[in-house]
Design an enzyme around this catalytic site. Structure first.
Site, PDB file in Angstrom:
ATOM      1  N   GLU A 187      11.579  -2.853  -1.842  1.00 34.31           N
ATOM      2  CA  GLU A 187      11.671  -4.169  -1.218  1.00 34.31           C
ATOM      3  C   GLU A 187      10.374  -4.355  -0.448  1.00 34.31           C
ATOM      4  O   GLU A 187      10.169  -3.679   0.573  1.00 34.31           O
ATOM      5  CB  GLU A 187      12.881  -4.239  -0.294  1.00 34.31           C
ATOM      6  CG  GLU A 187      14.205  -4.105  -1.000  1.00 34.31           C
ATOM      7  CD  GLU A 187      14.558  -5.351  -1.806  1.00 34.31           C
ATOM      8  OE1 GLU A 187      13.815  -6.349  -1.738  1.00 34.31           O
ATOM      9  OE2 GLU A 187      15.571  -5.335  -2.521  1.00 34.31           O
ATOM     10  N   ALA A 246       0.841  -1.212   0.000  1.00 36.46           N
ATOM     11  CA  ALA A 246       0.000   0.000   0.000  1.00 36.46           C
ATOM     12  C   ALA A 246       0.867   1.250   0.000  1.00 36.46           C
ATOM     13  O   ALA A 246       0.654   2.180  -0.791  1.00 36.46           O
ATOM     14  CB  ALA A 246      -0.915  -0.010   1.222  1.00 36.46           C
TER      15      ALA A 246
END
Ligand SMILES: NC(=O)c1ccc[n+]([C@@H]2O[C@H](COP(=O)([O-])OP(=O)(O)OC[C@H]3O[C@@H](n4cnc5c(N)ncnc54)[C@H](O)[C@@H]3O)[C@@H](O)[C@H]2O)c1
Ligand SMILES: O=CCS(=O)(=O)O
Length: 455
Positions: free
Chosen positions: A232, A215
């Site tokens: 990442e 998100a």
């Protein structure tokens, strides 16, 4: 009331409350970091390397203090926190070594017509100023995986940790300054999301080096515009157990890579696929080992499972366990809660479509799934928006190579779990697990650009 309250995830005690850095703080920090680029340009690689070596030594000297801060702010057990500092030491050393080895290449123009007599020299140059944003769960080593390579490459760094990690971040930055990094080269801020987004979009920030959830990554990508993104992100990593695999070793990997850090690790073994021929034997050994784990106060040396980061995180994982049980899963052990602590839980016969296995679950719960064929387990593993790392226990290297080629992941560990990580190895995934690679040498290249001289 202050903007943010840091609460101890185990005791609930108030550790500190503070106000976020402001948009004006962001502007001031970035202006200073732009100035710092000239300082970096004037600092030779060997000096940057020596600074990183001094930082590595300081990490060891202050290990207990750093580990205690990690445990206090994240609830990570003190033994896991100490391991994180050992890993951060390796990351700092690797950054120091790689700072001296950022080598380019020389090219001859005669490879293609027309006939010319040119030589090209290609060197790596720093991008400029890197915004490094880190998650709560490994506040020192993940920060080092950004600050170390960014600094080694000659960049300046705006470091934005999670608000929960303010105190460990402050100590880390203090050690970076003591080691030799100037405050015009490294700045620490903890703004709110809006002011952080202002930094993300800032024209004097050349790259965003982010570790965290999908998100936030989507929000950052929407604001960043035309600049380098190194992401990442999450994982739903599988551990596969074949009939010829070492069951005791597989149990140890499952325990260490799912229940350590209370399962709050991107590369945790979040889904266990066990061949039907050894499902009963593996399940029995796993449950027996799980029930022997000490659960409780993370500050005690022998505690193996501590609390989750906060009550909302524990609520979410508990809700997913209960939903899986309602959908037919069988509890083999655990399924017990006290405060933010969830007891390590093993479930069998978990339906494939429940959130517990279909999405990334950040908690100490192992869903076991039996399978019969390689085609079946490959389809199950790849049926995920994530593709970070995988592990398989087998003595059959032909099978291992087949899985390496067929699984949509960034790394397959053979006779180890998906939680394998060596700080100098390339690290990162495919699909929604991220973009680009960390691991010191690879992160240096991600935060640099190639500049060519022709003569
Ligand atoms: N791949 C990896 O190396 C790795 C490592 C650790 C954690 N993770 C992932 O991180 C997640 C858990 O960590 P978390 O809860 O701290 O993640 P998170 O995404 O909630 O927060 C990560 C960082 O981003 C910041 N942030 C949040 N929203 C933002 C926005 N809109 N703009 C800018 N910054 C924003 C947070 O303050 C924090 O510093 C999990 O998905 C886990 O898999 C991945
Ligand atoms: O959360 C994952 C970070 S690491 O432990 O795999 O480096």
């Amino acid at each position: 009331m202050a903007d943010y309250q840091i609460l101890n995830p185990y005791s609930g005690a108030l550790i500190e409350e503070f106000d976020y850095s402001t948009r004006e703080d962001v502007e001031r920090a970035i202006a200073l970091l732009v100035e710092g680029r000239r300082r970096q340009e004037a600092t030779p690689a060997f000096e940057r390397s020596n600074t990183l070596l001094r930082l590595a030594q300081l990490l060891l000297e202050r290990k207990e203090q750093l580990a205690a801060l990690i445990t206090e702010e994240t609830g990570k057990t003190i033994s896991d926190s100490r391991v994180e500092i050992d890993r951060a030491y390796n990351t700092a050393i690797a950054s120091a070594m790689e700072a001296r080895a950022i080598n380019g290449e020389a090219l001859d123009s005669d490879a293609y017509p027309p006939q010319r007599d040119n030589i090209g020299v290609v060197l790596w140059k720093p991008l400029g100023t890197i915004l490094c944003i880190t998650p709560f769960n490994f506040p020192i080593n993940i920060a080092l995986h950004k600050i170390g390579p960014a600094y080694a490459a000659g960049n300046t760094i705006l470091f934005k940790p999670g608000p929960q990690n303010k105190r460990s971040a402050e100590l880390l930055v203090e050690l970076c300054y003591i080691a030799g990094m100037d405050n015009s080269v490294l700045q620490l801020l903890i703004p709110d999301i809006e002011a952080t987004s202002h930094a993300v979009a800032h024209p004097q920030v050349q790259a965003i080096n982010f570790t965290g959830g999908t998100a936030a990554a989507n929000a950052i990508a929407a604001r960043a515009g035309y600049k380098k993104l190194l992401f990442e992100l999450g994982g739903n990593d599988p551990l596969i157990v074949m009939p010829d695999g070492d069951l005791n070793a597989a149990v140890n990997a499952a325990i260490n890579q799912r229940f350590a850090t209370a399962g709050q690790r991107c590369t945790a073994a979040k889904r266990l696929f066990v061949h039907c021929d050894v499902f009963a034997a593996f399940s029995e050994r796993l449950v027996s080992a799980t029930e022997r784990l000490k659960v409780g106060d993370p500050s005690e040396d022998d505690t193996f499972v501590g609390p989750l980061i906060h009550s909302e995180a524990a609520d979410g994982v508990e809700r997913r366990i209960h939903a899986a049980v309602s959908a037919g899963a069988r509890v083999l052990c655990g399924n017990k809660r006290q405060g933010n602590i969830l007891w390590p839980t093993v479930l069998a016969h978990v339906p494939d479509n429940v959130e517990l296995v279909a999405q990334e679950t950040f908690g100490p719960v192992i869903p076991l799934r039996a399978f019969e064929t390689i085609d079946e387990v490959v389809a199950l593993v790849n049926n995920s928006p994530f593709g970070l790392q995988a592990g398989v226990f087998t003595q059959n290297l032909t099978l291992a190579k087949q899985l390496y080629n067929r699984l949509d992941v960034g790394l397959l560990a053979v006779n180890d779990g998906p939680g394998f990580r060596a700080e100098h190895f390339p690290f990162g995934g495919v699909k929604e697990s991220g973009v680009g690679r960390e691991g010191v040498r690879y992160a240096i290249r991600e935060m640099s650009y190639q500049k060519t001289l022709v003569f």
